[in-house]
Design an enzyme around this catalytic site. Sequence first.
Site, PDB file in Angstrom:
ATOM      1  N   GLU A 102     -10.042  -4.047  -5.692  1.00 44.89           N
ATOM      2  CA  GLU A 102      -9.573  -2.894  -4.929  1.00 44.89           C
ATOM      3  C   GLU A 102      -9.529  -1.646  -5.796  1.00 44.89           C
ATOM      4  O   GLU A 102      -9.223  -1.698  -6.992  1.00 44.89           O
ATOM      5  CB  GLU A 102      -8.213  -3.157  -4.298  1.00 44.89           C
ATOM      6  CG  GLU A 102      -7.098  -3.577  -5.215  1.00 44.89           C
ATOM      7  CD  GLU A 102      -5.771  -3.664  -4.453  1.00 44.89           C
ATOM      8  OE1 GLU A 102      -5.403  -2.694  -3.772  1.00 44.89           O
ATOM      9  OE2 GLU A 102      -5.120  -4.711  -4.528  1.00 44.89           O
ATOM     10  N   HIS A 124      -7.393  -5.503  -1.238  1.00 44.01           N
ATOM     11  CA  HIS A 124      -6.194  -4.708  -0.976  1.00 44.01           C
ATOM     12  C   HIS A 124      -5.257  -5.433  -0.002  1.00 44.01           C
ATOM     13  O   HIS A 124      -5.706  -6.004   0.988  1.00 44.01           O
ATOM     14  CB  HIS A 124      -6.642  -3.362  -0.391  1.00 44.01           C
ATOM     15  CG  HIS A 124      -5.566  -2.354  -0.252  1.00 44.01           C
ATOM     16  ND1 HIS A 124      -4.795  -1.931  -1.302  1.00 44.01           N
ATOM     17  CD2 HIS A 124      -5.126  -1.661   0.839  1.00 44.01           C
ATOM     18  CE1 HIS A 124      -3.939  -1.018  -0.870  1.00 44.01           C
ATOM     19  NE2 HIS A 124      -4.108  -0.847   0.420  1.00 44.01           N
ATOM     20  N   SER A 176       0.831  -1.194   0.000  1.00 41.94           N
ATOM     21  CA  SER A 176       0.000   0.000   0.000  1.00 41.94           C
ATOM     22  C   SER A 176       0.875   1.258   0.000  1.00 41.94           C
ATOM     23  O   SER A 176       1.735   1.407  -0.863  1.00 41.94           O
ATOM     24  CB  SER A 176      -0.970  -0.046   1.186  1.00 41.94           C
ATOM     25  OG  SER A 176      -1.988   0.925   1.055  1.00 41.94           O
TER      26      SER A 176
END
Length: 297
Positions: free
Chosen positions: A238, A268, A143
């Site tokens: 996502e 995610h 991320s």
Amino acid sequence: MASPEVQRARDLLTHLVSEPEATMDDYRRLYDEVLANFKLPADAEVEHVDAGGVPAIWVSAPGTSPEQVVVVVHGGGWCMGNAKGYSEFGYRVSKAADARALVVDYRLAPENPFPAPLDDVVAAYRFARAQDGAKRVALLGDSAGGGLVISALVKLREDGEVPPTAAVTLSPLVDLAGEGESLQTRAHLDPLPAAALVGAMGGAYLGGAEPKSTPLASPLYADLSGLPPLRVLVGTDEGLHDDSIRLVEKVKAAGGEVELEIGEDLVHIWPIFSFLPEAQASTERFGEFLRKRFAEA
């Protein structure tokens, strides 16, 4: 229909945004509650260290090579997360890659906006390279941590430093301008309100800077030539799907070596969810990627 394990992962991501009036402290608490689901095995070798002025944790599976290091950069929108919460993931990275994992506790926004988190990741990489016996060092992040990995690759290239052997990014957040179409077109699939989080937490990280003119903060807009071999993982379900697709396309266009893994019906940062069979399989695959690159170095 999602498996019980995938549904559990979706529920944990939903928990992260379960308090409509959450403050930053609340988000940090909620993320810690999610990460508390992942227990460090009893045979893990753990050492807290000062990594060039940055707190970090060495995490190793038994018998892994001291000559190889993976610097692990946690996710959390630049504003949440910590090395302790990612120690179990660091253990799995260590085992899969046959390397020691150095999990970095970089400074968090908004208290410490760009470039502080990036500076800490670069400092930790330099620390890892300077270790006695360390011959090969890779970077891995998820991320926002994945975005920091790409930014660090660019920064290290610009500074003329020895590059990492390879890098892995999981659902990397690389476009703080939020122009990926999937933020809208896949929003109904994502348990996270990705567009809102990119805007709020990306804004906290930028600290008033403009993303397209600050490519070390928003690395999709950086020169991505001359990077080490890269593996990118992203799920179909996502909002940040297109960040990965555009990143891969841009690295390829710049002549780079890059592999893409798309997790069908996955969410995610799915590889951090240790209870997911898909996470275990993807970790083995990116571990194989790293082992291969270490062997070639």
